[in-house]
Design a protein around this motif. Structure first.
Motif, PDB file in Angstrom:
ATOM      1  N   PHE A 164       3.872  18.704   9.148  1.00  0.00           N
ATOM      2  CA  PHE A 164       4.374  18.422   7.893  1.00  0.00           C
ATOM      3  C   PHE A 164       3.663  17.151   7.260  1.00  0.00           C
ATOM      4  O   PHE A 164       3.520  16.032   7.928  1.00  0.00           O
ATOM      5  N   LEU A 165       3.100  17.414   5.946  1.00  0.00           N
ATOM      6  CA  LEU A 165       2.371  16.355   5.326  1.00  0.00           C
ATOM      7  C   LEU A 165       3.438  15.745   4.659  1.00  0.00           C
ATOM      8  O   LEU A 165       4.331  16.029   3.852  1.00  0.00           O
ATOM      9  N   ILE A 166       3.408  14.302   4.919  1.00  0.00           N
ATOM     10  CA  ILE A 166       4.369  13.185   4.113  1.00  0.00           C
ATOM     11  C   ILE A 166       3.544  12.316   3.242  1.00  0.00           C
ATOM     12  O   ILE A 166       2.487  11.720   3.632  1.00  0.00           O
ATOM     13  N   GLU A 167       4.051  12.193   1.895  1.00  0.00           N
ATOM     14  CA  GLU A 167       3.414  11.294   1.032  1.00  0.00           C
ATOM     15  C   GLU A 167       4.482  10.079   0.953  1.00  0.00           C
ATOM     16  O   GLU A 167       5.586  10.486   0.384  1.00  0.00           O
ATOM     17  N   VAL A 168       4.089   9.008   1.233  1.00  0.00           N
ATOM     18  CA  VAL A 168       4.983   7.880   1.137  1.00  0.00           C
ATOM     19  C   VAL A 168       4.277   6.882  -0.021  1.00  0.00           C
ATOM     20  O   VAL A 168       3.240   6.337  -0.039  1.00  0.00           O
ATOM     21  N   TYR A 169       5.159   6.624  -0.852  1.00  0.00           N
ATOM     22  CA  TYR A 169       4.571   5.789  -2.045  1.00  0.00           C
ATOM     23  C   TYR A 169       5.642   4.472  -1.971  1.00  0.00           C
ATOM     24  O   TYR A 169       6.772   4.471  -2.011  1.00  0.00           O
ATOM     25  N   VAL A 170       4.668   3.521  -1.924  1.00  0.00           N
ATOM     26  CA  VAL A 170       5.417   1.932  -1.763  1.00  0.00           C
ATOM     27  C   VAL A 170       4.651   1.148  -2.952  1.00  0.00           C
ATOM     28  O   VAL A 170       3.519   0.873  -2.784  1.00  0.00           O
ATOM     29  N   SER A 171       5.235   0.600  -3.810  1.00  0.00           N
ATOM     30  CA  SER A 171       4.816  -0.346  -4.930  1.00  0.00           C
ATOM     31  C   SER A 171       3.802   0.404  -5.529  1.00  0.00           C
ATOM     32  O   SER A 171       2.537  -0.084  -5.880  1.00  0.00           O
ATOM     33  N   GLY A 172       3.752   1.610  -5.700  1.00  0.00           N
ATOM     34  CA  GLY A 172       2.731   2.227  -6.477  1.00  0.00           C
ATOM     35  C   GLY A 172       1.423   2.921  -5.575  1.00  0.00           C
ATOM     36  O   GLY A 172       0.702   3.524  -6.063  1.00  0.00           O
ATOM     37  N   LYS A 173       1.325   2.615  -4.322  1.00  0.00           N
ATOM     38  CA  LYS A 173       0.372   2.769  -3.499  1.00  0.00           C
ATOM     39  C   LYS A 173       0.998   4.150  -2.693  1.00  0.00           C
ATOM     40  O   LYS A 173       1.959   4.162  -2.228  1.00  0.00           O
ATOM     41  N   CYS A 174      -0.059   5.153  -2.469  1.00  0.00           N
ATOM     42  CA  CYS A 174       0.417   6.105  -1.543  1.00  0.00           C
ATOM     43  C   CYS A 174      -0.310   6.336  -0.508  1.00  0.00           C
ATOM     44  O   CYS A 174      -1.540   5.946  -0.261  1.00  0.00           O
ATOM     45  N   THR A 175       0.546   6.625   0.667  1.00  0.00           N
ATOM     46  CA  THR A 175      -0.151   6.770   1.963  1.00  0.00           C
ATOM     47  C   THR A 175       0.162   8.274   2.436  1.00  0.00           C
ATOM     48  O   THR A 175       1.461   8.810   2.272  1.00  0.00           O
ATOM     49  N   LYS A 176      -0.693   8.800   3.199  1.00  0.00           N
ATOM     50  CA  LYS A 176      -0.299  10.237   3.393  1.00  0.00           C
ATOM     51  C   LYS A 176      -0.158  10.334   4.993  1.00  0.00           C
ATOM     52  O   LYS A 176      -1.178   9.683   5.692  1.00  0.00           O
ATOM     53  N   LEU A 177       0.985  10.925   5.867  1.00  0.00           N
ATOM     54  CA  LEU A 177       0.863  10.993   7.038  1.00  0.00           C
ATOM     55  C   LEU A 177       1.156  12.382   7.489  1.00  0.00           C
ATOM     56  O   LEU A 177       1.517  13.232   6.455  1.00  0.00           O
ATOM     57  N   GLU A 178       0.787  12.714   8.677  1.00  0.00           N
ATOM     58  CA  GLU A 178       1.180  14.060   9.131  1.00  0.00           C
ATOM     59  C   GLU A 178       2.244  13.643  10.176  1.00  0.00           C
ATOM     60  O   GLU A 178       2.183  13.040  11.062  1.00  0.00           O
TER      61      GLU A 178
END
Length: 163
Positions: free
Chosen positions: A23-37
């Motif tokens: 599953f692709l996870i998009e994490v947005y923290v303080s306007g920054k995006c990090t993508k995880l699997e």
């Protein structure tokens, strides 16, 4: 603020020829995006760590007989809802922050807090600049249009007159 989406999933072939879903996870923290699997088993491990929480959200079932796209889509939605409900907990569980690879936030901090390094760096650009003496003196030499003050006068005084 922390926001998490799980927009998609895909099949991956493992070392022994077995296929599994990631599953692709998009994490947005303080306007920054990090993508995880993450695999389902990682989500389930998180669930086992956090099931003791009071009002723990419902977790999608582990046993699924067929892995057709409709069933996987239901699982994706369930996992996304589970993570979003966990983010509503005050404080956000430390295990969830680790799962999402978020560093710099302590579990006791609020969801709206920033990393200390980010909070020192303030980025701001002025949108409109005009003389601070705009209403005291009529500066005919100004090269900037007076559209802002004209718009304010029209809005407050319902006048179409130019000032």
């Amino acid at each position: 603020m922390i926001s998490v989406l799980i927009p998609s999933f895909h099949q991956v072939q493992g070392n022994h020829g077995k296929h599994f879903t990631v599953f692709l996870i998009e994490v947005y923290v303080s306007g920054k995006c990090t993508k995880l699997e993450r695999r389902y088993r990682a989500f389930h491990s998180l669930y086992k760590q956090l099931k003791h929480l009071q009002n723990a959200p419902e977790f999608p079932p582990k046993k699924v007989r067929n892995l057709n796209p409709k069933v996987l889509e239901q699982r994706r939605k369930g996992l996304e809802n589970y993570i979003q409900e966990l983010l509503k907990c005050k404080p956000v569980p430390k295990q969830l922050l680790n799962f999402l690879s978020i560093s710099g936030l302590s579990p006791a901090s609020s969801v709206n807090s920033f990393n200390m390094e980010e909070s020192r760096e303030i980025i701001h650009q002025p949108v409109v600049m005009f003389s601070s003496k705009l209403y005291i003196e009529d500066d005919q030499s100004s090269t900037l249009p007076n559209i802002v003050s004209k718009g304010l006068f029209m809005a407050f005084y319902s006048s179409d007159e130019e000032n």
